[in-house]
Scaffold this active site. Structure first.
Site, mmCIF file in Angstrom:
data_model
loop_
_atom_site.group_PDB
_atom_site.id
_atom_site.type_symbol
_atom_site.label_atom_id
_atom_site.label_comp_id
_atom_site.label_asym_id
_atom_site.label_seq_id
_atom_site.Cartn_x
_atom_site.Cartn_y
_atom_site.Cartn_z
ATOM 1 N N VAL A 127 5.409 -8.807 8.398
ATOM 2 C CA VAL A 127 4.373 -7.767 8.422
ATOM 3 C C VAL A 127 3.018 -8.428 8.172
ATOM 4 C CG1 VAL A 127 3.541 -5.637 7.375
ATOM 5 C CG2 VAL A 127 6.004 -6.069 7.523
ATOM 6 N N GLY A 144 -7.497 -3.377 4.392
ATOM 7 C CA GLY A 144 -8.227 -2.429 3.552
ATOM 8 C C GLY A 144 -8.747 -1.224 4.311
ATOM 9 N N GLY A 181 -6.571 0.801 6.235
ATOM 10 C CA GLY A 181 -5.481 1.729 6.499
ATOM 11 C C GLY A 181 -4.543 1.313 7.631
ATOM 12 N N GLY A 237 -2.468 -1.231 7.735
ATOM 13 C CA GLY A 237 -1.148 -1.617 7.228
ATOM 14 C C GLY A 237 -0.270 -0.401 7.011
ATOM 15 N N LYS A 238 -0.867 0.645 6.446
ATOM 16 C CA LYS A 238 -0.115 1.873 6.187
ATOM 17 C C LYS A 238 0.350 2.489 7.507
ATOM 18 C CE LYS A 238 -0.304 6.231 3.758
ATOM 19 N NZ LYS A 238 -1.092 7.196 2.990
ATOM 20 N N ASP A 281 6.560 -9.620 -1.038
ATOM 21 C CA ASP A 281 5.807 -10.591 -1.835
ATOM 22 C C ASP A 281 5.103 -9.863 -2.979
ATOM 23 O OD1 ASP A 281 6.213 -13.134 -0.685
ATOM 24 O OD2 ASP A 281 5.004 -12.570 1.038
ATOM 25 N N TYR A 292 3.720 -1.241 -0.975
ATOM 26 C CA TYR A 292 4.966 -0.583 -0.562
ATOM 27 C C TYR A 292 5.323 0.569 -1.507
ATOM 28 C CZ TYR A 292 5.624 -4.148 2.982
ATOM 29 O OH TYR A 292 5.456 -4.939 4.085
#
Lengths: 181, 181
Positions: free
Chosen positions: A118, A126, A128, A130-131, A154, A161
């Site tokens: 990922v 920062g 959004g 990734g979400k 990690d 998460y």
């Protein structure tokens, strides 16, 4: 075609937005099933795709930019070919789309799915992305009929998460890694 | 045939023993590439096989006997079909071999391999079967060219894996699980 767009929007309501690129143009460049990832700060366009092929050098550069180790491209190619799911997040450009996000998943397609690699380019972290990437990955895996998804997190992304409903170390489980000499 | 046996013994030196079943008989019953798992306390014979088909009810009974949850057999079948590797450990009987150990692995066949459903029947635990099973699983995965193997370890087996050279929670990693509603 209108029905297609409506059906896709209802499948991915978190991606819904009123302004965007033409769906035909998106699919022409990024492959069937690709769609725009809308975020409040507009100006640029971003596309999720499971079918646009990756430039392996660009992919590895992205993964290295977030701290993953370098890997032989031949092995990466085979790993991608054998993944259950691979998602690219592209900054739209009609001629030179740029890969700014990635995730893939291995598994048996029914009981177990494990997410790997990922990454969101540091420039776009920062905001959004990734979400939205993880929501799309979860949605796609759920559509396979899989009810549990796993990954090895990690330390730097544990809170990320956790905030999205992942359970960390359920029932006292631990990650176990075995390394060849 | 002598060369075959010698070559197999050199591939799996931890399985070596001077007394055992005939290799032709083993392969006839348990499939090509199967071989005897020798342990100091003899009397019974135990066989590792990657090719003898599983009775799904017997397999699920074994997994439930070590505490795993019940799963629909149709899903289990598909999961087995899509696994990179599945190993059965059988108590030898010329007519009714009994499954007493199991492990399987998913992955991309080159970069990532994740081990699931490791089980030794409670009756046979504490005799070294689990260790031999994991040595065989590791060896088989290594032969695919994979250099890192992962698994999610329950609290009760953390010491078991640690004693066999697995690294627990490397660099502060955590298991992350996502469950469908």
């Amino acid at each position: 075609m209108i029905k297609d767009i409506a059906s896709r929007k209802s499948r991915f309501p978190f991606m819904r937005n009123s302004v965007g690129l033409d769906i035909d143009l998106i699919e022409e460049i990024y492959g069937k099933g690709s769609f725009e990832c809308h975020l409040p700060n507009e100006g640029q366009h971003f596309i999720f795709s499971q079918s646009r092929p990756f430039d392996l050098i660009e992919l590895e550069q992205l993964l290295q930019s977030v701290g993953w180790s370098r890997r032989p491209l031949k092995r990466v190619k085979k790993a991608l070919d054998n993944s259950l799911l691979k998602v690219g997040l592209w900054r739209h450009d009609p001629k030179f789309p740029r890969l700014i996000g990635f995730a893939r998943c291995t598994g048996d397609g029914i009981l177990e799915a494990t997410v790997w690699d990922v990454a969101i380019s540091p420039i776009y972290q920062g905001s959004g992305f990734g979400k939205k990437l993880m929501l799309y990955v979860i949605k796609s895996i759920k559509e396979m009929g899989i009810k549990r998804i796993t990954l090895f997190a990690d330390p730097g992304v544990i809170d990320f998460y956790k905030s999205q409903g992942w359970t960390l170390d359920p029932k006292g489980m631990k990650c176990a890694f075995w390394y060849a000499n």
